[in-house]
Write an enzyme that holds these catalytic residues in place. Structure first.
Site, PDB file in Angstrom:
ATOM      1  N   ALA A 123       0.840  -1.288  -0.047  1.00 57.75           N
ATOM      2  CA  ALA A 123      -0.040   0.103  -0.067  1.00 57.75           C
ATOM      3  C   ALA A 123       0.871   1.314   0.031  1.00 57.75           C
ATOM      4  CB  ALA A 123      -1.163   0.186   1.258  1.00 57.75           C
ATOM      5  N   ASN A 189       0.991  -3.513   7.785  1.00 52.81           N
ATOM      6  CA  ASN A 189       1.908  -4.022   6.936  1.00 52.81           C
ATOM      7  C   ASN A 189       2.914  -2.936   6.417  1.00 52.81           C
ATOM      8  OD1 ASN A 189       1.489  -6.887   6.675  1.00 52.81           O
ATOM      9  ND2 ASN A 189       0.627  -6.879   4.554  1.00 52.81           N
ATOM     10  N   HIS A 219      -1.195   7.311   4.467  1.00 50.74           N
ATOM     11  CA  HIS A 219       0.047   6.958   4.841  1.00 50.74           C
ATOM     12  C   HIS A 219       1.037   7.981   4.473  1.00 50.74           C
ATOM     13  CE1 HIS A 219      -1.557   2.844   4.558  1.00 50.74           C
ATOM     14  NE2 HIS A 219      -1.978   3.155   3.670  1.00 50.74           N
TER      15      HIS A 219
END
Length: 266
Positions: A123, A189, A219
């Site tokens: 991601a 992750n 993020h």
């Protein structure tokens, strides 16, 4: 045609199958699931029109590539043996490598089988830049993950707070990437991926936030070192079938698979 064994038939696995429909260079010929998941996997494949065989272990013949999308237990049960047999593997559950010694086990198994295990970026972006910067020396790497409160359901974030009634952004974790990936394996992750590309699980600093003001998974990666510095912000849409996972994770896995057969890869 590259023949693929896909470990896992959950939200990530089924989304990958949908994206690979009609691909002329890749064919998922086997889906590996636990015994209790056989019926559900067969039903999912029927709905997708897939002819893949549903099995409980990676076939010993007829496989060119193994792709994992099922978590820690699947890495130990299926990826390690496949590597030792010489099969190249792609691992999507990078957060599982926060477990002490697992990353080293993967490397040893790949060495024993004279093959390679690839950890996908999933991601997050800028992993190539971060890994390149490490060669010159990194001073600090920080990761901040911000998601809507419901994305943290079923995690330690629920302890001592009601996620459904949060009115303001709330820091639910601050610490090392190893701790983050261990406590929030389905959400962090990215923290593990960033750390493995940079300073490692124990020196990469992580902050996780539940924020009712966001609808996407946000993020932020910051790095400083001999190369200079960078700050990357990504706003990822969640996978429709699982709000804990960014859709980009699926696209990253499919890209890694296609790079295995492409005449030009980037």
């Amino acid at each position: 045609m590259m023949r693929v064994a896909l470990i896992g038939c959950g939200a990530i696995g089924t989304s990958m199958l949908e994206l690979l429909k009609g691909d002329a260079t890749l064919e998922v010929v086997a889906i590996v699931v636990p015994e209790f998941g056989l019926a559900a996997a067969r039903a999912a494949l029927a709905s997708l029109g897939s002819n893949a065989e549903v099995v409980t272990s990676v076939p010993t013949t007829g496989i060119d590539l193994v792709v994992e999308a099922a978590g820690h237990a699947a890495i130990e049960a299926h990826v390690l043996p496949a590597l030792k047999r010489g099969l190249p593997c792609i691992v999507a559950s990078v957060g599982a490598l926060s477990a002490i010694g697992l990353a080293e086990q993967l490397e040893r198994a790949a060495c024993e089988g004279h093959t390679q295990v690839q950890l996908i970026a999933g991601a997050i972006g800028a992993i190539d830049a971060l890994a390149a910067a490490r060669a010159g020396g990194l001073d600090a790497v920080r990761y901040t993950g911000r998601k809507p409160p419901h994305a943290w359901t079923g995690t330690p974030a629920e302890q001592g707070r009601n996620l459904a009634t949060l009115a303001l952004e709330t820091i639910i974790f601050e610490g090392s990437a190893r701790e983050a990936a261990s406590l929030y394996p389905k959400n962090a992750n990215v923290a593990a991926t960033v750390s493995l590309a940079g300073l490692g699980l124990d020196l990469t600093r992580v902050r996780l936030i539940a924020d009712p003001a966001v609808t996407e998974n946000v993020h932020v990666v910051e790095a400083e070192g001999a190369f200079g510095s960078f700050e990357l912000t990504m706003r990822n849409k969640a996978l429709a079938a699982n709000p804990k996972t960014s859709a980009l994770t699926v696209y990253s896995a499919v890209r890694a698979m296609r790079n295995r057969v492409a005449h030009m890869a980037i």
